[in-house]
Motif scaffolding. Sequence first.
Motif, PDB file in Angstrom:
ATOM      1  N   ILE A 167       0.690  -1.289  -0.498  1.00 30.08           N
ATOM      2  CA  ILE A 167       0.040  -0.088   0.011  1.00 30.08           C
ATOM      3  C   ILE A 167       0.486   1.358  -0.133  1.00 30.08           C
ATOM      4  O   ILE A 167       1.936   1.127   0.375  1.00 30.08           O
ATOM      5  CB  ILE A 167      -0.799   0.157   1.206  1.00 30.08           C
ATOM      6  CG1 ILE A 167      -0.548  -0.341   2.733  1.00 30.08           C
ATOM      7  CG2 ILE A 167      -2.014  -1.388   1.118  1.00 30.08           C
ATOM      8  CD1 ILE A 167      -1.069   0.357   4.098  1.00 30.08           C
ATOM      9  N   SER A 168       0.450   2.667  -0.332  1.00 24.37           N
ATOM     10  CA  SER A 168       1.092   3.466  -0.106  1.00 24.37           C
ATOM     11  C   SER A 168       1.403   4.462   1.658  1.00 24.37           C
ATOM     12  O   SER A 168      -0.212   4.050   1.894  1.00 24.37           O
ATOM     13  CB  SER A 168      -0.325   4.819  -0.905  1.00 24.37           C
ATOM     14  OG  SER A 168       0.351   5.902  -1.279  1.00 24.37           O
ATOM     15  N   ARG A 169       2.142   4.570   1.451  1.00 27.70           N
ATOM     16  CA  ARG A 169       2.866   4.752   2.588  1.00 27.70           C
ATOM     17  C   ARG A 169       4.165   6.253   2.773  1.00 27.70           C
ATOM     18  O   ARG A 169       5.100   5.889   1.368  1.00 27.70           O
ATOM     19  CB  ARG A 169       2.973   3.851   3.492  1.00 27.70           C
ATOM     20  CG  ARG A 169       4.147   2.870   3.031  1.00 27.70           C
ATOM     21  CD  ARG A 169       4.177   1.405   3.531  1.00 27.70           C
ATOM     22  NE  ARG A 169       5.112   0.563   3.259  1.00 27.70           N
ATOM     23  CZ  ARG A 169       5.204  -0.419   2.553  1.00 27.70           C
ATOM     24  NH1 ARG A 169       4.508   0.031   1.161  1.00 27.70           N
ATOM     25  NH2 ARG A 169       6.620  -1.137   1.693  1.00 27.70           N
ATOM     26  N   SER A 170       3.992   6.550   3.325  1.00 29.41           N
ATOM     27  CA  SER A 170       5.164   7.775   3.495  1.00 29.41           C
ATOM     28  C   SER A 170       6.267   7.843   4.456  1.00 29.41           C
ATOM     29  O   SER A 170       5.810   7.401   5.340  1.00 29.41           O
ATOM     30  CB  SER A 170       4.169   9.558   3.194  1.00 29.41           C
ATOM     31  OG  SER A 170       2.753   9.535   2.042  1.00 29.41           O
ATOM     32  N   ASP A 171       7.027   8.359   3.970  1.00 28.07           N
ATOM     33  CA  ASP A 171       8.380   8.917   5.038  1.00 28.07           C
ATOM     34  C   ASP A 171       7.978  10.180   5.865  1.00 28.07           C
ATOM     35  O   ASP A 171       6.657  10.805   5.519  1.00 28.07           O
ATOM     36  CB  ASP A 171      10.170   9.224   4.790  1.00 28.07           C
ATOM     37  CG  ASP A 171      11.011   9.079   6.017  1.00 28.07           C
ATOM     38  OD1 ASP A 171      10.545   8.950   6.927  1.00 28.07           O
ATOM     39  OD2 ASP A 171      11.569   9.194   4.739  1.00 28.07           O
ATOM     40  N   THR A 172       7.520  10.298   7.183  1.00 25.05           N
ATOM     41  CA  THR A 172       7.710  11.672   7.859  1.00 25.05           C
ATOM     42  C   THR A 172       8.567  12.700   7.418  1.00 25.05           C
ATOM     43  O   THR A 172       9.315  12.584   7.031  1.00 25.05           O
ATOM     44  CB  THR A 172       7.757  11.247   9.458  1.00 25.05           C
ATOM     45  OG1 THR A 172       9.516  11.057   9.747  1.00 25.05           O
ATOM     46  CG2 THR A 172       7.362  10.137   9.841  1.00 25.05           C
ATOM     47  N   ASN A 208      -1.334   5.976   9.010  1.00 29.70           N
ATOM     48  CA  ASN A 208      -2.904   5.963   8.962  1.00 29.70           C
ATOM     49  C   ASN A 208      -2.731   5.950   7.353  1.00 29.70           C
ATOM     50  O   ASN A 208      -2.083   6.519   7.060  1.00 29.70           O
ATOM     51  CB  ASN A 208      -3.175   6.744   9.877  1.00 29.70           C
ATOM     52  CG  ASN A 208      -2.835   7.896   9.504  1.00 29.70           C
ATOM     53  OD1 ASN A 208      -2.106   8.310   8.777  1.00 29.70           O
ATOM     54  ND2 ASN A 208      -2.775   8.722  10.708  1.00 29.70           N
ATOM     55  N   LYS A 209      -4.275   6.105   7.008  1.00 29.88           N
ATOM     56  CA  LYS A 209      -3.718   5.895   5.593  1.00 29.88           C
ATOM     57  C   LYS A 209      -4.937   7.218   5.306  1.00 29.88           C
ATOM     58  O   LYS A 209      -4.389   8.236   4.206  1.00 29.88           O
ATOM     59  CB  LYS A 209      -5.839   5.095   5.391  1.00 29.88           C
ATOM     60  CG  LYS A 209      -5.489   3.365   4.965  1.00 29.88           C
ATOM     61  CD  LYS A 209      -4.245   3.295   4.555  1.00 29.88           C
ATOM     62  CE  LYS A 209      -5.100   3.202   3.048  1.00 29.88           C
ATOM     63  NZ  LYS A 209      -4.119   2.558   2.063  1.00 29.88           N
TER      64      LYS A 209
END
Length: 441
Positions: A167-172, A208-209
Amino acid sequence: MNKKVAFYTLGCKLNFSETSTIARNFSSEGFERVDFKEKADIYVINTCSVTENADKRFKSIVKQAQKINSEAFVVAVGCYAQLKPQELADVEGVDLVLGATEKFKITDYLNDLSKNDMGEVHSCEIEDADFYVGSYSIGDRTRAFLKVQDGCDYKCTYCTIPLARGISRSDTLENVLQNAKEISAKNIKEIVLTGVNIGDYGKGEFGNKKHEHTFFELVKALDDVEGIERLRISSIEPNLLKNETIEFVSNSKTFVPHFHIPLQSGSNVLLKLMRRRYMKELYVDRVTKIKEMMPHACIGVDVIVGFPGETDELFLETYNFLSELDISYLHVFTYSERDNTVAASLDGVVAKNVRAKRSKMLRGLSVKKRRAFYENQIGSARTVLFEGENKEGYIHGFTENYVKVKTPWNPELVNTLQDIELTEIDDDGLVRFTFVNEIVA
């Protein structure tokens, strides 16, 4: 004596950033990194699954490693390793295959470096690839690839990347900025932002999404980091490249006027079959907006030929669409069937020889487009970042708007930014220039 490890990366900038991070993990545990052409105790191959060719190349790279050291321990990681772990494990010479989450913990699996009769597989279910591991590449090039995002929630019918990366997820945002500062402190002049779908940045930032930040907020924050000379956006989806970002880049201190925007087809019929999230009219709008704000901007395009249902008429629609569009170059991908994709079961399969012919036509168009773009830049003042390789007595570099230039080899120029004026296009399609000032080493 320290064990030696060598790395080979197939595929995209994102893979390069992750290989570099994995290599640093090895170094911190006392391994010595050597070139892949040298004798090593461990060879790590970071795989790609975008095209059939990347699959085939894997076997030849394993053979290459085995030829150098038949006793070496061979590890496969990356997208292909996640999608078809057993297939890779069955390749003669492969000892260990690690999936999407396991690849960042390779050293945990290296208790015994004895050759295995059969490749050992450690691969998670892709649903478990829901956490983020930050990465950036340094030491391999004069620019660094900074990973800001991973995975993809899009469901394009030809693509295996969501199956390989999750799934799409990002670095802070905090971590991206910290990594950017670390890179700039190492005298690296250019950072290229990379990910699977970087325009979706901010989603999954804290597990979270929802989006904590937007891509535009990331761009603005990076522009304020001290010490970075250049920032380049790599590939970004047209529907996620907003006017605010284009306008900001046009006035930015560090972001350069270069955009790479996947199109995939110039036919709305095919875009719908591909389940892309835009029509070609939006693409025209994005190109027009960029050129209005930055007439000298370089625009690269990804395009797929031979997708199921691509008739001669629909291919010509794409060809003519691209021919008339104010773009600078093409990356042409010949469609290849991938398991577990919707496109693999679509009607209207295009014969392989027809795919090859269409690919050749678009590659020819790309040569014309690049030359026209270069010719348009002649006489302009630019800044070039020089690379570190001596290629047949010449040093090469790229201007901020991605014009590739050459001049006789001079080691003082390596990893320096120089003000130049573009003067003429060479026989090999590269641009010659004159220095505006004295060379600043």
